[in-house]
Design a protein around this motif. Structure first.
Motif, PDB file in Angstrom:
ATOM      1  N   GLU A 222       0.778  -1.228   0.000  1.00  0.00           N
ATOM      2  CA  GLU A 222       0.000   0.000   0.000  1.00  0.00           C
ATOM      3  C   GLU A 222       0.815   1.286   0.000  1.00  0.00           C
ATOM      4  N   ASP A 223       2.024   1.263   0.532  1.00  0.00           N
ATOM      5  CA  ASP A 223       2.816   2.499   0.593  1.00  0.00           C
ATOM      6  C   ASP A 223       4.292   2.142   0.706  1.00  0.00           C
ATOM      7  N   PRO A 224       4.888   1.657  -0.395  1.00  0.00           N
ATOM      8  CA  PRO A 224       6.251   1.138  -0.308  1.00  0.00           C
ATOM      9  C   PRO A 224       7.355   2.179  -0.394  1.00  0.00           C
ATOM     10  N   SER A 225       7.020   3.468  -0.363  1.00  0.00           N
ATOM     11  CA  SER A 225       8.072   4.481  -0.434  1.00  0.00           C
ATOM     12  C   SER A 225       9.006   4.363   0.764  1.00  0.00           C
ATOM     13  N   SER A 226      10.229   4.797   0.577  1.00  0.00           N
ATOM     14  CA  SER A 226      11.261   4.613   1.596  1.00  0.00           C
ATOM     15  C   SER A 226      11.248   5.764   2.595  1.00  0.00           C
TER      16      SER A 226
ATOM     17  N   GLY B  34       7.511  -0.249  -6.994  1.00  0.00           N
ATOM     18  CA  GLY B  34       8.861  -0.144  -7.509  1.00  0.00           C
ATOM     19  C   GLY B  34       8.985  -0.899  -8.820  1.00  0.00           C
ATOM     20  N   GLU B  35       9.869  -0.412  -9.705  1.00  0.00           N
ATOM     21  CA  GLU B  35      10.017  -1.058 -10.996  1.00  0.00           C
ATOM     22  C   GLU B  35      10.622  -2.452 -10.876  1.00  0.00           C
ATOM     23  N   ARG B  36      11.428  -2.652  -9.848  1.00  0.00           N
ATOM     24  CA  ARG B  36      12.086  -3.942  -9.659  1.00  0.00           C
ATOM     25  C   ARG B  36      11.871  -4.410  -8.217  1.00  0.00           C
ATOM     26  N   TYR B  37      11.961  -5.709  -8.009  1.00  0.00           N
ATOM     27  CA  TYR B  37      11.874  -6.277  -6.666  1.00  0.00           C
ATOM     28  C   TYR B  37      12.927  -5.652  -5.772  1.00  0.00           C
ATOM     29  N   ASP B  38      14.114  -5.383  -6.337  1.00  0.00           N
ATOM     30  CA  ASP B  38      15.229  -4.853  -5.555  1.00  0.00           C
ATOM     31  C   ASP B  38      15.386  -3.341  -5.710  1.00  0.00           C
ATOM     32  N   ASP B  39      14.361  -2.646  -6.191  1.00  0.00           N
ATOM     33  CA  ASP B  39      14.429  -1.193  -6.336  1.00  0.00           C
ATOM     34  C   ASP B  39      14.832  -0.575  -5.001  1.00  0.00           C
ATOM     35  N   PRO B  40      15.948   0.161  -4.940  1.00  0.00           N
ATOM     36  CA  PRO B  40      16.419   0.680  -3.648  1.00  0.00           C
ATOM     37  C   PRO B  40      15.583   1.818  -3.095  1.00  0.00           C
ATOM     38  N   LEU B  41      14.640   2.331  -3.880  1.00  0.00           N
ATOM     39  CA  LEU B  41      13.801   3.419  -3.391  1.00  0.00           C
ATOM     40  C   LEU B  41      12.422   2.950  -2.959  1.00  0.00           C
TER      41      LEU B  41
ATOM     42  N   GLY C 220      11.231  -0.800  -3.621  1.00  0.00           N
ATOM     43  CA  GLY C 220      11.015  -2.195  -3.967  1.00  0.00           C
ATOM     44  C   GLY C 220      10.616  -3.042  -2.769  1.00  0.00           C
ATOM     45  N   VAL C 221      10.223  -4.274  -3.043  1.00  0.00           N
ATOM     46  CA  VAL C 221       9.852  -5.218  -1.990  1.00  0.00           C
ATOM     47  C   VAL C 221      11.029  -5.452  -1.046  1.00  0.00           C
ATOM     48  N   GLU C 222      12.198  -5.687  -1.620  1.00  0.00           N
ATOM     49  CA  GLU C 222      13.388  -5.982  -0.824  1.00  0.00           C
ATOM     50  C   GLU C 222      13.723  -4.845   0.140  1.00  0.00           C
ATOM     51  N   GLU C 223      13.631  -3.610  -0.336  1.00  0.00           N
ATOM     52  CA  GLU C 223      13.914  -2.449   0.500  1.00  0.00           C
ATOM     53  C   GLU C 223      12.993  -2.412   1.713  1.00  0.00           C
ATOM     54  N   ASN C 224      11.714  -2.653   1.488  1.00  0.00           N
ATOM     55  CA  ASN C 224      10.750  -2.576   2.579  1.00  0.00           C
ATOM     56  C   ASN C 224      10.865  -3.754   3.534  1.00  0.00           C
ATOM     57  N   LEU C 225      11.229  -4.918   3.042  1.00  0.00           N
ATOM     58  CA  LEU C 225      11.524  -6.032   3.937  1.00  0.00           C
ATOM     59  C   LEU C 225      12.694  -5.684   4.853  1.00  0.00           C
ATOM     60  N   ALA C 226      13.688  -5.005   4.297  1.00  0.00           N
ATOM     61  CA  ALA C 226      14.844  -4.614   5.098  1.00  0.00           C
ATOM     62  C   ALA C 226      14.442  -3.640   6.199  1.00  0.00           C
ATOM     63  N   TYR C 227      13.577  -2.668   5.878  1.00  0.00           N
ATOM     64  CA  TYR C 227      13.111  -1.736   6.906  1.00  0.00           C
ATOM     65  C   TYR C 227      12.303  -2.468   7.980  1.00  0.00           C
TER      66      TYR C 227
ATOM     67  N   ALA D 122      22.292   5.692  -4.216  1.00  0.00           N
ATOM     68  CA  ALA D 122      21.207   4.863  -3.691  1.00  0.00           C
ATOM     69  C   ALA D 122      21.747   3.475  -3.380  1.00  0.00           C
ATOM     70  N   ILE D 123      21.501   3.004  -2.163  1.00  0.00           N
ATOM     71  CA  ILE D 123      21.866   1.642  -1.796  1.00  0.00           C
ATOM     72  C   ILE D 123      20.653   0.995  -1.148  1.00  0.00           C
ATOM     73  N   ASN D 124      20.426  -0.249  -1.488  1.00  0.00           N
ATOM     74  CA  ASN D 124      19.301  -0.958  -0.915  1.00  0.00           C
ATOM     75  C   ASN D 124      19.568  -1.232   0.558  1.00  0.00           C
ATOM     76  N   ALA D 125      18.579  -0.970   1.399  1.00  0.00           N
ATOM     77  CA  ALA D 125      18.739  -1.199   2.840  1.00  0.00           C
ATOM     78  C   ALA D 125      19.032  -2.662   3.146  1.00  0.00           C
ATOM     79  N   ALA D 126      18.698  -3.569   2.226  1.00  0.00           N
ATOM     80  CA  ALA D 126      18.985  -4.977   2.432  1.00  0.00           C
ATOM     81  C   ALA D 126      20.481  -5.264   2.437  1.00  0.00           C
ATOM     82  N   SER D 127      21.293  -4.332   1.950  1.00  0.00           N
ATOM     83  CA  SER D 127      22.755  -4.512   1.922  1.00  0.00           C
ATOM     84  C   SER D 127      23.441  -3.742   3.043  1.00  0.00           C
ATOM     85  N   LEU D 128      22.698  -3.403   4.082  1.00  0.00           N
ATOM     86  CA  LEU D 128      23.262  -2.641   5.188  1.00  0.00           C
ATOM     87  C   LEU D 128      23.253  -3.469   6.465  1.00  0.00           C
TER      88      LEU D 128
END
Length: 667
Positions: free
Chosen positions: A277-281, A505-512, A514-521, A600-606
């Protein structure tokens, strides 16, 4: 062939005592996906926190809870700076309105670091007025958004002095402004917040720290004005501004009356719907351990109690309204303990997220009662207001503080400030990588079976930023032809274990967004990181399943690229049974993240706290010595020669001979 790991498999390998319970049920029942694993963890943490809050029954217990929560919150965000007196400020222009006036203000929250602001004043003079600080939500034009203008004009016409300002990364405070195109290189709603906030996790800080400090310095300025009664100050914000209102009121008692718009909920519920519903970072809203350390939104309200607080919410908000109601009930209990149940209120408007007119009118009435002494049920309809064009409200001549004004860029300033802080004792990587998430969840795949005796096993770690290794058939066939057994591993949330959700997000791993970014948060909120969880998966595989069928056990060479390269390096650094590591297309330092240009770096890599508590990527590689490391086609420089590390320009995925020659040379 796939080898799913279940509870039975892990127990059979004798790993359960070291790694905690595995996800999954009897036999090979599928484990819950990563999203559900994190939700289950957060819900368990929430249950413990709720029990703690429910047990509070005396004023002294409430005081102890408030002090404990405030200490934890401040530690969690990295503490706050200090300053003496009001900030350096000047008026850059004035606008006359109908029953109010606007002053264009510039103040410095750090020396040379400028904040663009507007002061709305009542047209009438007289005794000192109550003051209202109004931090903005996520708007590309910041303080100039039409809804905020309507709010501030109405407050001024009701006799309040209102100070509103652009949050960093919005309005006139873009950090990545492209003057030739008249726009940010990212976006001025959430995108810049991601690029500015993600690197701070590595420092053991939160972007919230700097946003709160801007608000504190704005409050210092507002309270210093001769026509403002510093004992009667309120704060109102919506969405991201509601977040900041709650943060500020939680740490600064000068905010006597906060009104929090479209923010308060319960975070496990928010974690459940954010991707869809609101995947913005919003890293400022996801401090590391916010749920895991027992704070959550209810904890913010506990810190504010018993000051008069109004929650303004929307029935169809993406901040789940069920969570809002549950958190309100928790707060009402705590306010009741303080004998102040009448000081906590909630207004819910129909419709979606936004500071709608019913919510604005509720805010006016709440301020009028608690700051001006008017009857609680007295409501004056909102005055009609005509918002101005954003350019008319520009404080800077070119509309950007980092332009002609030459304000200090945020990221280098944050790094410089970090460098001046007292150094903490270093900790080992095992400590930083410790995970309380429980469970091990990965999948193994035979890519090339067999292999000649005496040759190491090549274990390819999959990630989300590069194609799965099984798609690199030319690479795998070359390894097999050279006599190597090859397996690949999907750690949790990767490849076959990806979460089956979509975001905008355009990609699963979109760093802004994406699904991966929000899972990391979500992991950060629970006090976990995807990096640590995936390292645990790789270590469990190396401990048994990955080498199963090879007797005697073969040495393991880990390979990773892009995001999985960091997982491979960290796993090898803490597991001596890993004989060597080959990585590809990965930055060789995190320090460029703090340069003014922004990356831009994906939070999943932090890994939160890595730079503060251990070191940079060169220090990780140094921990591998004397074992060999191949760094192929990597970005940046190590800055020094490291024992055992060979850097080459060619990618081994496209030129397998690079890897094969290195493995032979490494012995």
């Amino acid at each position: 062939m796939n080898h799913p790991i279940s509870r039975r498999t892990v127990l059979g390998l004798g790993l359960s005592a070291a790694l905690g319970p595995a996800f999954g049920g009897p036999g090979d029942a599928p484990a819950p996906d990563l999203h559900r694993q994190l939700l289950a963890l957060a819900e368990a943490q929430e249950a413990r926190r709720r029990a703690r809050f429910e047990a509070v029954s005396t004023a002294s217990q409430l005081d102890e809870l408030r002090a404990s929560l405030r200490g934890s919150f401040l530690e969690m965000i990295g503490g706050l700076p200090s300053a003496q007196g009001p900030p350096t400020a000047r008026i850059a222009g004035r606008i006359a309105g109908d029953g109010y006036a606007i002053e264009k203000v510039l103040f410095e929250s750090f020396p040379g670091y400028h904040v663009s602001a507007l002061m709305y004043r009542p047209a009438q003079g007289g005794p000192a007025h109550p003051g209202i600080l109004s931090p903005c939500g996520h708007s590309e034009v910041g303080k100039a958004h039409g809804t905020y203008q309507t709010l501030h004009i109405n407050l001024a016409k009701r006799g309040y002095v209102v100070l509103t300002y652009d949050p960093v990364g919005q309005g006139e405070r873009s950090q990545f402004w492209d003057a030739s195109r008249g726009r940010s290189r990212y976006d001025l709603s959430c995108g810049e917040h991601c690029v500015l906030g993600n690197p701070l996790y590595l420092l053991g800080m939160s972007f919230a720290r700097y946003r709160i400090w801007d608000a504190i310095r704005a409050l210092d300025h507002l309270a210093s004005l001769p026509d403002v009664d510093a004992s009667r100050i309120g704060c109102v914000g919506n969405s991201g501004g509601g977040n900041l209102t709650a943060y500020l009121a939680a740490v600064d008692d000068r905010v006597r009356v906060p009104v929090v718009g479209c923010y308060i909920t319960s975070l496990p519920r928010r974690m459940a719907n954010r991707i869809q519903e609101d995947p913005s970072s919003d890293p400022e809203q996801d401090p590391f351990g916010f749920v895991g350390r027992g704070i959550d939104h209810a904890g913010l309200l506990a810190m504010i109690a018993p000051r008069p607080t109004l929650l303004c919410s929307a029935e169809r908000d993406f901040f789940p309204i069920a969570g809002t109601r549950a958190t309100f009930e928790e707060a009402r209990h705590l306010y009741g303990v303080a004998g102040a149940e009448d000081r906590i209120g909630m207004t819910i408007a129909p419709g979606p997220h936004g500071l709608s007119r019913p919510l604005r009118e509720a805010a006016y009435a709440w301020f009028d009662h608690w700051l001006k002494g008017e009857p609680k049920d007295a409501r004056t309809p909102e005055f009609a207001a005509s918002p101005r064009e954003p350019a008319e409200l520009h404080v800077c001549s070119d509309g950007q503080v980092n332009g002609a004004l030459g304000s200090r860029p945020f990221l280098p300033m944050a790094w410089e400030e970090f460098q001046r802080r007292p150094r903490r004792p270093k900790v080992g990587l095992k400590t930083l990588l410790r995970t309380g998430a429980g469970g091990i969840d990965f999948r193994l795949r035979d890519e090339a079976a067999g292999g000649r005796e005496g040759r190491p096993l090549i274990l390819l770690v999959n990630g989300n930023e590069a194609p799965e290794w099984r798609r690199e058939r030319g690479f795998i066939d070359a390894l097999s032809a050279a006599g190597y057994a090859v397996r690949s591993i999907d750690p949790r949330g990767v490849g076959s274990l990806r979460v089956p959700l979509r975001s905008r997000g355009e990609r699963y791993d979109d760093p802004l967004s994406g699904v991966e970014e929000n899972l990391a948060y979500n992991a950060f909120l629970a006090g976990e990181s995807l990096v640590a969880m995936r390292v645990a998966d790789v270590l469990a595989a190396v401990a048994g399943p990955a080498t199963a069928g090879h007797a005697p056990a073969r040495p393991v060479v880990l390979c990773g690229r892009r995001d999985s390269a960091l997982v491979a390096m960290l796993a090898a650094a803490v597991e001596p049974r890993i004989a060597a590591v080959a990585v590809e297309d990965v930055p060789l330092s995190f320090l460029p993240l703090f340069e003014a240009e922004g990356l831009a770096i994906n939070a999943a890599s932090l890994l939160p706290g890595l730079l503060r508590d251990f070191g940079d990527i060169p220090e990780i590689l140094a921990a591998l010595a004397p074992r060999p490391v191949l760094a192929a086609s990597c970005r940046g420089s190590l800055g020094r020669t490291l024992r055992g590390v060979q850097a080459v320009g060619d990618a081994f995925t496209t030129k397998p001979a690079v890897l094969l020659d290195w493995v032979v040379a490494a012995g």
